[in-house]
Design a protein around this motif. Sequence first.
Motif, PDB file in Angstrom:
ATOM      1  N   SER A   1       2.025   6.525  -7.050  1.00 21.31           N
ATOM      2  CA  SER A   1       0.629   8.038  -7.586  1.00 21.31           C
ATOM      3  C   SER A   1       1.185   8.368  -7.236  1.00 21.31           C
ATOM      4  CB  SER A   1      -0.920   7.030  -6.804  1.00 21.31           C
ATOM      5  OG  SER A   1      -0.411   7.228  -4.937  1.00 21.31           O
ATOM      6  N   ALA A   2       1.275   9.545  -6.155  1.00 18.15           N
ATOM      7  CA  ALA A   2       1.628  10.396  -5.281  1.00 18.15           C
ATOM      8  C   ALA A   2       3.375  11.785  -6.242  1.00 18.15           C
ATOM      9  CB  ALA A   2       2.890  10.915  -4.132  1.00 18.15           C
TER      10      ALA A   2
ATOM     11  N   LEU B   1       0.850  -0.891  -0.241  1.00 17.89           N
ATOM     12  CA  LEU B   1       0.198   0.229   0.130  1.00 17.89           C
ATOM     13  C   LEU B   1       0.777   1.377   0.023  1.00 17.89           C
ATOM     14  CD1 LEU B   1      -2.820  -0.994   2.458  1.00 17.89           C
ATOM     15  CD2 LEU B   1      -3.058  -0.666   0.071  1.00 17.89           C
ATOM     16  N   LEU B   2       2.165   1.580   0.956  1.00 20.06           N
ATOM     17  CA  LEU B   2       2.832   2.480   1.186  1.00 20.06           C
ATOM     18  C   LEU B   2       3.845   2.209  -0.318  1.00 20.06           C
ATOM     19  CD1 LEU B   2       3.937   4.638   2.718  1.00 20.06           C
ATOM     20  CD2 LEU B   2       6.040   3.080   3.444  1.00 20.06           C
ATOM     21  N   GLY B   3       3.821   1.814  -0.913  1.00 20.69           N
ATOM     22  CA  GLY B   3       4.455   1.842  -2.212  1.00 20.69           C
ATOM     23  C   GLY B   3       4.029   2.910  -3.513  1.00 20.69           C
TER      24      GLY B   3
ATOM     25  N   ALA C   1      -2.327  11.772  -2.182  1.00 20.11           N
ATOM     26  CA  ALA C   1      -2.075  12.110  -1.522  1.00 20.11           C
ATOM     27  C   ALA C   1      -2.739  12.306   0.573  1.00 20.11           C
ATOM     28  CB  ALA C   1      -2.133  14.325  -1.524  1.00 20.11           C
ATOM     29  N   ALA C   2      -4.045  12.150   0.115  1.00 22.18           N
ATOM     30  CA  ALA C   2      -4.622  11.785   1.363  1.00 22.18           C
ATOM     31  C   ALA C   2      -4.280  10.059   1.688  1.00 22.18           C
ATOM     32  CB  ALA C   2      -5.937  11.834   0.859  1.00 22.18           C
ATOM     33  N   LEU C   3      -4.421   8.868   0.906  1.00 22.84           N
ATOM     34  CA  LEU C   3      -3.831   7.700  -0.177  1.00 22.84           C
ATOM     35  C   LEU C   3      -2.613   7.973   1.412  1.00 22.84           C
ATOM     36  CD1 LEU C   3      -5.812   5.831  -2.486  1.00 22.84           C
ATOM     37  CD2 LEU C   3      -6.417   5.882   0.145  1.00 22.84           C
TER      38      LEU C   3
END
Length: 104
Positions: free
Chosen positions: A56-57, A49-51, A86-88
């Motif tokens: 995506s950012a 999820l972080l990667g 950005a929120a994710l």
Amino acid sequence: RWGRGLGLVEVVLGPDSVANVPNGAIGVLFYLLQGLLGAVPGRGAAAVLLGTSVASALASLWLAGVLAFGLRDLCLICLATYGLNAALLALNCRRWRRPRPKTA
């Protein structure tokens, strides 16, 4: 040109490349992955999820630059999407930093 492969795949691999998919298709896969893995506990899911959120950012920054400086345009839907990404990213950073239960 910018609506497929972030405008980069065509330059590198050509317009007929299998990897030159619409940005919307990439987004659907990203949000599906975020939604499904968001319910999965564990460090592995948090890492994915972080990667993908970091990716995506970065894509959002790239596309925002193209929109503002290349196309000299403003798109509210695009800006909302960048905000959502950005929120994710913030949520997934928080999940990654969450203390892990200690095992005996």
